[in-house]
Design a protein around this motif. Structure first.
Motif, mmCIF file in Angstrom:
data_model
loop_
_atom_site.group_PDB
_atom_site.id
_atom_site.type_symbol
_atom_site.label_atom_id
_atom_site.label_comp_id
_atom_site.label_asym_id
_atom_site.label_seq_id
_atom_site.Cartn_x
_atom_site.Cartn_y
_atom_site.Cartn_z
ATOM 1 N N ARG A 105 20.625 101.143 -8.836
ATOM 2 C CA ARG A 105 19.869 100.204 -9.671
ATOM 3 C C ARG A 105 18.987 99.333 -8.789
ATOM 4 N NH1 ARG A 105 22.906 95.627 -12.856
ATOM 5 N NH2 ARG A 105 22.937 94.828 -10.750
ATOM 6 N N TYR A 106 17.771 99.147 -9.250
ATOM 7 C CA TYR A 106 16.786 98.337 -8.539
ATOM 8 C C TYR A 106 16.197 97.326 -9.513
ATOM 9 C CZ TYR A 106 17.141 102.233 -5.350
ATOM 10 O OH TYR A 106 17.621 103.194 -4.500
ATOM 11 N N ARG A 107 16.102 96.082 -9.073
ATOM 12 C CA ARG A 107 15.455 95.050 -9.870
ATOM 13 C C ARG A 107 14.123 94.709 -9.214
ATOM 14 N NH1 ARG A 107 20.776 91.589 -10.293
ATOM 15 N NH2 ARG A 107 21.829 92.778 -11.905
ATOM 16 N N LEU A 108 13.072 94.818 -9.978
ATOM 17 C CA LEU A 108 11.734 94.492 -9.494
ATOM 18 C C LEU A 108 11.405 93.103 -10.040
ATOM 19 C CD1 LEU A 108 10.071 97.958 -10.093
ATOM 20 C CD2 LEU A 108 11.205 97.107 -8.044
ATOM 21 N N HIS A 109 11.732 92.102 -9.267
ATOM 22 C CA HIS A 109 11.608 90.719 -9.703
ATOM 23 C C HIS A 109 10.165 90.333 -9.985
ATOM 24 C CE1 HIS A 109 15.813 90.014 -8.852
ATOM 25 N NE2 HIS A 109 15.656 90.608 -7.677
ATOM 26 N N THR A 110 9.995 89.471 -10.964
ATOM 27 C CA THR A 110 8.665 88.979 -11.316
ATOM 28 C C THR A 110 8.377 87.647 -10.626
ATOM 29 O OG1 THR A 110 9.551 87.901 -13.286
ATOM 30 C CG2 THR A 110 8.655 90.139 -13.541
ATOM 31 N N THR A 157 13.604 96.818 -14.273
ATOM 32 C CA THR A 157 14.840 97.412 -13.762
ATOM 33 C C THR A 157 14.687 98.920 -13.750
ATOM 34 O OG1 THR A 157 16.192 95.590 -14.601
ATOM 35 C CG2 THR A 157 17.337 97.640 -14.074
ATOM 36 N N VAL A 158 14.996 99.528 -12.620
ATOM 37 C CA VAL A 158 14.928 100.982 -12.475
ATOM 38 C C VAL A 158 16.325 101.482 -12.144
ATOM 39 C CG1 VAL A 158 13.981 102.884 -11.099
ATOM 40 C CG2 VAL A 158 12.527 100.932 -11.700
#
Length: 184
Positions: A105-110, A157-158
């Motif tokens: 899981r990857y979080r691409l923060h804004t 989220t990926v």
């Protein structure tokens, strides 16, 4: 501001105990910015598990890119919004350990925190880089999987799983051999 010997000693002791930067600052009675500055001067690695995982992912990605024969350069400064350039394209590397269910899981923060942690500012991954490299780390230290995708249009989220819909991006090194105009 130069630190006193006692502050440096407290910093070293707290670092040896594995404390995070904010706790190092509190222990030594100094600012977070001073901790980061002196940690670099004293060549002390970060104690942050997330930051160490990120550095590992960057290194493993760079090694894989070199094996592909791709030219790469590291970012100009630590606060650049991307990690490196590969064949002229800006790449942001994300690393994650495999979860018990076999996914990553990857979080691409804004939002992004300032280097000294004093404020946050917007992060637009599509504007900050051209390609996102998802480095999938295994718990048994085997060779990671690397997924390469254009940065535009990514969800916040990926979740990756072998055999899933993201497999078209697995080892997609041709993204760096295509004209950047086609990627944007």
């Amino acid at each position: 501001m130069a630190l006193k010997d006692i502050q440096i000693q407290r910093l070293l002791e707290a670092h040896a105990d594995g404390l995070p930067d904010h706790a190092l600052a509190e222990s030594a009675g100094i600012s977070l910015a001073s901790v980061k500055r002196y940690r670099r001067r004293l060549e002390l690695p970060t104690t942050s598990v997330t930051a160490r995982r990120g550095k590992l992912g960057e290194r493993l990605f760079a090694e894989a890119a070199r094996r592909q024969g791709l030219p790469l350069t590291w970012r100009d400064h630590e606060t650049a919004p991307y990690d490196l350039r590969v064949n002229g394209l800006r790449v942001d590397v994300k690393a994650s350990r495999q979860r018990p269910d076999g996914t990553w899981r990857y979080r691409l923060h804004t939002k992004r925190r300032s280097f000294h942690g004093e404020y946050t500012y917007p992060k637009d991954i599509a504007a900050d880089c051209d390609v996102v490299a998802f480095v999938c780390l295994f718990p048994d230290e085997r060779e990671p999987l690397i997924y390469l995708t254009p940065s535009a249009g990514l969800p916040s989220t990926v979740r990756l799983k072998v055999g899933g819909g993201w497999d078209i991006h697995w080892d997609a090194w041709d993204i760096f051999r295509t004209s950047p105009v086609l990627i944007a």
